[in-house]
Design a protein around this motif. Structure first.
Motif, PDB file in Angstrom:
ATOM      1  N   LEU A 125      21.565 -11.137  18.403  1.00 38.17           N
ATOM      2  CA  LEU A 125      22.774 -10.537  18.968  1.00 38.17           C
ATOM      3  C   LEU A 125      23.391  -9.555  17.993  1.00 38.17           C
ATOM      4  O   LEU A 125      23.627  -9.890  16.831  1.00 38.17           O
ATOM      5  CB  LEU A 125      23.792 -11.633  19.305  1.00 38.17           C
ATOM      6  N   ASP A 126      23.667  -8.324  18.466  1.00 38.62           N
ATOM      7  CA  ASP A 126      24.309  -7.351  17.584  1.00 38.62           C
ATOM      8  C   ASP A 126      25.815  -7.540  17.580  1.00 38.62           C
ATOM      9  O   ASP A 126      26.341  -8.524  18.146  1.00 38.62           O
ATOM     10  CB  ASP A 126      23.906  -5.921  17.954  1.00 38.62           C
ATOM     11  N   GLU A 127      26.537  -6.607  16.965  1.00 40.51           N
ATOM     12  CA  GLU A 127      27.981  -6.767  16.817  1.00 40.51           C
ATOM     13  C   GLU A 127      28.725  -6.781  18.143  1.00 40.51           C
ATOM     14  O   GLU A 127      29.843  -7.295  18.247  1.00 40.51           O
ATOM     15  CB  GLU A 127      28.545  -5.659  15.920  1.00 40.51           C
ATOM     16  N   ASN A 128      28.105  -6.249  19.204  1.00 39.55           N
ATOM     17  CA  ASN A 128      28.716  -6.232  20.537  1.00 39.55           C
ATOM     18  C   ASN A 128      28.083  -7.263  21.475  1.00 39.55           C
ATOM     19  O   ASN A 128      28.282  -7.199  22.685  1.00 39.55           O
ATOM     20  CB  ASN A 128      28.586  -4.836  21.152  1.00 39.55           C
ATOM     21  N   PHE A 129      27.317  -8.187  20.919  1.00 42.40           N
ATOM     22  CA  PHE A 129      26.624  -9.234  21.660  1.00 42.40           C
ATOM     23  C   PHE A 129      25.581  -8.674  22.634  1.00 42.40           C
ATOM     24  O   PHE A 129      25.282  -9.292  23.649  1.00 42.40           O
ATOM     25  CB  PHE A 129      27.619 -10.153  22.395  1.00 42.40           C
ATOM     26  N   ASN A 130      25.044  -7.500  22.313  1.00 44.98           N
ATOM     27  CA  ASN A 130      23.855  -7.034  23.016  1.00 44.98           C
ATOM     28  C   ASN A 130      22.681  -7.863  22.518  1.00 44.98           C
ATOM     29  O   ASN A 130      22.505  -8.037  21.309  1.00 44.98           O
ATOM     30  CB  ASN A 130      23.606  -5.554  22.738  1.00 44.98           C
ATOM     31  N   ALA A 131      21.898  -8.388  23.434  1.00 42.89           N
ATOM     32  CA  ALA A 131      20.806  -9.292  23.066  1.00 42.89           C
ATOM     33  C   ALA A 131      19.482  -8.551  22.938  1.00 42.89           C
ATOM     34  O   ALA A 131      19.171  -7.671  23.736  1.00 42.89           O
ATOM     35  CB  ALA A 131      20.682 -10.402  24.106  1.00 42.89           C
ATOM     36  N   LYS A 132      18.714  -8.920  21.916  1.00 40.35           N
ATOM     37  CA  LYS A 132      17.389  -8.349  21.672  1.00 40.35           C
ATOM     38  C   LYS A 132      16.371  -9.481  21.577  1.00 40.35           C
ATOM     39  O   LYS A 132      16.603 -10.474  20.888  1.00 40.35           O
ATOM     40  CB  LYS A 132      17.370  -7.542  20.368  1.00 40.35           C
ATOM     41  N   VAL A 133      15.252  -9.320  22.267  1.00 38.57           N
ATOM     42  CA  VAL A 133      14.165 -10.292  22.173  1.00 38.57           C
ATOM     43  C   VAL A 133      13.379 -10.027  20.897  1.00 38.57           C
ATOM     44  O   VAL A 133      12.958  -8.907  20.642  1.00 38.57           O
ATOM     45  CB  VAL A 133      13.235 -10.185  23.397  1.00 38.57           C
ATOM     46  N   SER A 134      13.173 -11.062  20.087  1.00 41.95           N
ATOM     47  CA  SER A 134      12.507 -10.874  18.795  1.00 41.95           C
ATOM     48  C   SER A 134      11.363 -11.864  18.624  1.00 41.95           C
ATOM     49  O   SER A 134      11.130 -12.729  19.465  1.00 41.95           O
ATOM     50  CB  SER A 134      13.520 -11.058  17.650  1.00 41.95           C
ATOM     51  N   ASP A 135      10.687 -11.746  17.487  1.00 42.31           N
ATOM     52  CA  ASP A 135       9.634 -12.664  17.046  1.00 42.31           C
ATOM     53  C   ASP A 135       8.483 -12.757  18.043  1.00 42.31           C
ATOM     54  O   ASP A 135       8.411 -13.669  18.858  1.00 42.31           O
ATOM     55  CB  ASP A 135      10.202 -14.054  16.769  1.00 42.31           C
ATOM     56  N   PHE A 136       7.560 -11.817  17.929  1.00 48.21           N
ATOM     57  CA  PHE A 136       6.422 -11.752  18.838  1.00 48.21           C
ATOM     58  C   PHE A 136       5.173 -12.392  18.229  1.00 48.21           C
ATOM     59  O   PHE A 136       4.060 -11.995  18.534  1.00 48.21           O
ATOM     60  CB  PHE A 136       6.134 -10.290  19.209  1.00 48.21           C
ATOM     61  N   GLY A 137       5.370 -13.400  17.390  1.00 45.46           N
ATOM     62  CA  GLY A 137       4.236 -13.993  16.687  1.00 45.46           C
ATOM     63  C   GLY A 137       3.199 -14.617  17.590  1.00 45.46           C
ATOM     64  O   GLY A 137       2.015 -14.667  17.264  1.00 45.46           O
ATOM     65  N   LEU A 138       3.605 -15.126  18.770  1.00 43.54           N
ATOM     66  CA  LEU A 138       2.660 -15.767  19.676  1.00 43.54           C
ATOM     67  C   LEU A 138       2.322 -14.896  20.874  1.00 43.54           C
ATOM     68  O   LEU A 138       1.641 -15.327  21.793  1.00 43.54           O
ATOM     69  CB  LEU A 138       3.246 -17.099  20.190  1.00 43.54           C
ATOM     70  N   SER A 139       2.820 -13.661  20.890  1.00 42.18           N
ATOM     71  CA  SER A 139       2.682 -12.819  22.079  1.00 42.18           C
ATOM     72  C   SER A 139       1.220 -12.491  22.372  1.00 42.18           C
ATOM     73  O   SER A 139       0.358 -12.514  21.499  1.00 42.18           O
ATOM     74  CB  SER A 139       3.478 -11.525  21.913  1.00 42.18           C
TER      75      SER A 139
END
Length: 272
Positions: A125-139
């Motif tokens: 979550l950034d400073e404005n609570f925009n969400a980002k999908v992260s950690d693609f280790g198992l993708s």
């Protein structure tokens, strides 16, 4: 090259992280450190491990991300001392951001991508609570011409596709959610300690019904993520009689027309 990500030397990243001294967290594929670029921009530097032998600093694998000021979602939903608590409008925005991110990976990339480990720890979550999908280790990368996907069972118990976690589901929220959904008691799951959540309870329950559709064990009956986005945005309706046996019949005529015009859910909804 124009448009390509910036590249940094090991020494540069060592300097911006103060010799990797400010550790933000650690996951299955490495540790993350906070740093400040010469421009003043804050970054998170992930040191990847487990990708073969490392014989020199030049062979170290480090990824540089924009620093996300509000951390990961799990810190907000599992930390009872977190103040202020997330209100419904912020929660709804985060849910929609995640759905849009997955719809992009599934249907808009040149090569389709299955993340396989979507969980609150991997939502930043950034400073404005925009969400980002992260950690693609198992993708897993999927060819665009593939209509069905089969993978080995992997991910985090409780967050796996429904057919992969049947034996342990009752230890997790999904088991309770299914029982409440079957009994028509989803209202019981709305946070009674939050006036904001209670005042938006009807909308919360409608979103839960979409979740119930996504959690069906029969993968062919799950919606594509583009349909989920449309439902969350309100461009199609969710009706009150959705259940395990007739979720598809429970959609409005408009929703069915939209469903028929999109990628079939089985292409990316499973099996895992």
């Amino acid at each position: 090259m124009l448009g390509m990500p910036n590249r940094f030397s090991y020494e540069e990243l060592k300097n911006v992280t103060n010799n990797f001294s400010n550790k933000l967290g650690q996951g299955g594929f490495g540790s993350v450190f906070r740093g400040i670029l010469p421009s003043g921009s804050e970054v998170a530097v992930k040191h990847l491990v487990g990708f073969g032998p490392v014989k020199s600093p030049s062979q170290l694998k480090l990824l540089v991300y924009k620093y996300m000021a509000n951390g990961s979602l799990d810190q907000w939903i599992f930390n009872k001392n977190q103040e202020p608590a997330l209100g419904w409008q912020i929660r709804k925005k985060i849910i929609l951001d995640i759905a849009k991110g997955l719809a992009y990976l599934h249907e808009e990339c040149n090569q389709k991508i299955l993340h396989l480990d979507i969980k609150s720890q991997n939502i930043l979550l950034d400073e404005n609570f925009n969400a980002k999908v992260s950690d693609f280790g198992l993708s897993k990368l999927i060819g665009r011409d593939q209509s069905r996907v089969v993978t080995t069972m992997r991910g985090t118990p409780g967050y796996m596709a429904p057919e992969c976690s049947q034996q342990v589901e009752d230890r997790h929220l999904v088991g309770l959610f299914r029982r409440k959904q079957e009994m028509g008691q989803l209202m019981d799951l709305v946070d009674k300690c939050s006036d904001d959540m209670l005042s938006n309870a009807a909308e919360v329950v409608e979103m839960m019904k979409v979740t119930a559709w996504c959690l069906q064990t029969e993968y062919a009956r799950r919606p594509s993520m583009s349909i989920v986005v449309k439902l969350f945005e309100g461009s199609v309706d969710v009706v009150s009689n959705m259940n395990e046996e007739d979720l598809l019949n429970g959609l409005t005529h408009e929703a069915m027309e939209t469903f028929a015009s999109t990628v079939l859910p089985s292409m990316l909804s499973g099996p895992r």
